[in-house]
Enzyme design. Structure first.
Site, short mmCIF file in Angstrom:
data_model
loop_
_atom_site.label_atom_id
_atom_site.label_comp_id
_atom_site.label_asym_id
_atom_site.label_seq_id
_atom_site.Cartn_x
_atom_site.Cartn_y
_atom_site.Cartn_z
N ASP A 1 0.79 -1.24 0.00
CA ASP A 1 0.00 0.00 0.00
C ASP A 1 0.82 1.28 0.00
OD1 ASP A 1 1.12 0.05 2.51
OD2 ASP A 1 -0.71 -0.52 3.56
N GLU B 1 0.17 -9.12 -1.01
CA GLU B 1 -0.50 -8.53 0.17
C GLU B 1 -1.71 -7.69 -0.26
OE1 GLU B 1 0.72 -5.36 3.26
OE2 GLU B 1 1.69 -7.16 4.01
N GLU C 1 -2.30 5.19 2.73
CA GLU C 1 -2.17 3.76 2.40
C GLU C 1 -3.49 3.11 1.99
OE1 GLU C 1 -0.71 5.23 5.02
OE2 GLU C 1 1.42 4.95 4.61
N HIS D 1 5.65 5.48 12.92
CA HIS D 1 5.97 6.33 11.78
C HIS D 1 4.75 6.84 11.02
CE1 HIS D 1 4.86 3.37 8.69
NE2 HIS D 1 5.30 2.47 9.54
N ARG E 1 1.87 8.51 9.03
CA ARG E 1 1.61 9.92 8.72
C ARG E 1 0.49 10.52 9.57
NH1 ARG E 1 4.26 9.41 4.03
NH2 ARG E 1 4.80 11.28 2.89
N HIS F 1 12.42 5.89 13.29
CA HIS F 1 12.27 6.00 11.83
C HIS F 1 12.94 7.29 11.35
CE1 HIS F 1 10.17 6.31 7.96
NE2 HIS F 1 9.70 5.09 8.13
#
Ligand code: UD1
Ligand code: UDP
Length: 374
Positions: free
Chosen positions: A97, A119, A133, A215, A217, A248
């Site tokens: 994604d 996936e 995503e 991490h 967004r 990250h």
């Protein structure tokens, strides 16, 4: 003439989950297989390539500091044109994604290749969460010709979107193939790793270790501040516990985490770890606090409870099994659930079952057999 595969990925998790497919396809003489990396991530991608000993045939090298979605998407689509024209693949494989998956899916479709989505079918059905995503995977699902779904639930999601059943295969998640390969390699007698040695020096393995990553967004800003607040509270209230956080490299994560947590003596901030050191550390941990998708899938194989700092997940299987709990970014909830796991052994045991709904490590073989049959 051999059929041609182009396997494309760009970020750390895609690389980990595509690595077993790359290694097995390169050992399958019926196909000519090449690897293209967009390098949406640079250092964090290269760490994975080194561990799995993969040398890409094409490298778009697109990463820019603090990149934005507009130029990242455009650069990847443009960058794929000469690669696709040069190799002219029959099949283009994309994963999951990310912006790489979605943009390469579009480019693969333009080239006339069949797009294979690994996936496939994970959904929250909320296009804003996780952002971007959920949109990326829905779009990639529309573009793809063949859909490799990790679980029956992800297959059902695809069927509900009118995807043709004959083009869907339930395979389990290749993350488990990678994990089993990784654990074997890390536990081999002659395996030496400088990061693992560094961790052994920094950590007291007789104390409880809480492993943290984050991490997403949609957690940037307030969510991340709340998570850090909770971590600090947990650290100050439990001096015997060590919190380790491989941070990250996204500047929207790295900046605030270091600002808020550096200097707390039982919180250890380290660079992103290469995969062998990370799986070694997962095994040594008592519990994991994360917003990562891949870690939610790996942890049940190692019997580690996971508190997920999100309010929804496209991976409900482990939540239903009881090994993963959604705690959101509310600092009181994160703190209280952590304390419960630290102090209530029966509760802890209930969450640390070693059963993994995401597969048995044979996903790659299933994907390759399906492609061979086409
Ligand atoms: C990306 C994916 C996300 C995935 C995550 C895995 C998108 C939109 N997001 O998010 O789905 O879960 O990767 O980690 O595709 N950076 C470096 N070096 C690296 C990697 C990142 O410096 O090796 C920094 C750069 O400044 C870069 C920034 O992080 O611009 C953001 O990278 P990006 O791939 O856009 O977003 P992630 O938050 O990593
Ligand atoms: N991982 C790693 N080093 C780290 C943190 C995570 O190798 O410091 C691995 C982890 O084992 C998992 C994957 O990276 O396989 C998860 O990546 P990430 O959390 O960045 O992305 P997501 O899975 O959320 O898309």
């Amino acid at each position: 003439m051999k059929k041609k595969n182009l396997i494309v990925f760009g970020t750390r998790p895609e690389a980990i989950k595509m690595a077993p497919l790359v290694l097995q396809f390169l050992n399958t003489s019926e196909f000519e297989t090449k690897v293209c990396v967009t390098a949406q991530h640079r250092e964090m991608l290269d760490q994975v390539l080194v561990f799995f000993d993969i040398t890409p045939d094409y490298d778009l090298d697109v990463m820019k500091p603090n990149q934005n979605l507009y130029s990242l998407t455009a650069t990847i689509i443009e960058g794929m044109k000469p690669v696709l024209e040069d190799f002219n693949p029959d099949y283009v494989y994309v994963h999951g994604d990310t912006t790489t998956s979605m943009a390469v899916g579009i480019a693969g479709f333009y080239s006339g290749a069949k797009v294979c989505h690994i996936e496939a079918g994970l959904r929250t059905f909320d296009r804003q969460y996780p952002f971007p995503e959920e949109f990326n995977r829905q779009l990639t699902g529309k573009i793809a010709d063949y859909h490799f779904a990790p679980t029956n639930l992800s297959k059902e999601n695809l069927l509900a979107e009118n995807t043709s059943e004959k083009n869907i295969l339930v395979t389990g998640n290749t993350v488990i193939d990678a994990l089993l390969y990784g654990i074997d390699k890390v536990n081999a007698k002659n395996f030496k790793d400088t990061e693992i040695e560094m961790l052994k020096e920094k950590l007291d393995l007789d104390r409880k270790i809480i492993l943290v990553t984050g991490h997403r967004r949609e957690n940037h800003g307030e969510g991340l501040l709340n998570i850090c607040k909770a971590l600090k509270e947990i650290a100050l209230a439990n001096k015997d516990v060590q919190i380790i956080y491989p941070v990250h490299l996204n500047p929207n994560v790295k900046g605030p985490v270091h600002e808020l947590l550096a200097g707390v003596d039982n919180i250890i901030l380290v660079q992103p770890l290469a995969y062998p050191a990370f799986i070694w550390l997962m095994e040594k941990s008592y519990l994991i606090i994360t917003d990562s998708g891949g870690i939610q899938e790996e942890a049940p194989s190692l019997g580690k409870p996971v508190l997920v700092t999100r309010t929804t997940t496209e991976r409900p299987e482990a939540v239903e099994e009881g090994t993963v709990l959604l705690v959101g970014t509310d600092s009181d909830k994160i703190t209280s659930e952590t304390h419960k796991l630290l102090n209530d052994k029966a509760y802890y045991n209930g969450m640390s079952l070693r059963h993994n709904p995401y597969g048995d490590g044979k996903s790659t073989q299933k994907i390759i057999s399906f492609i061979k049959e086409l």
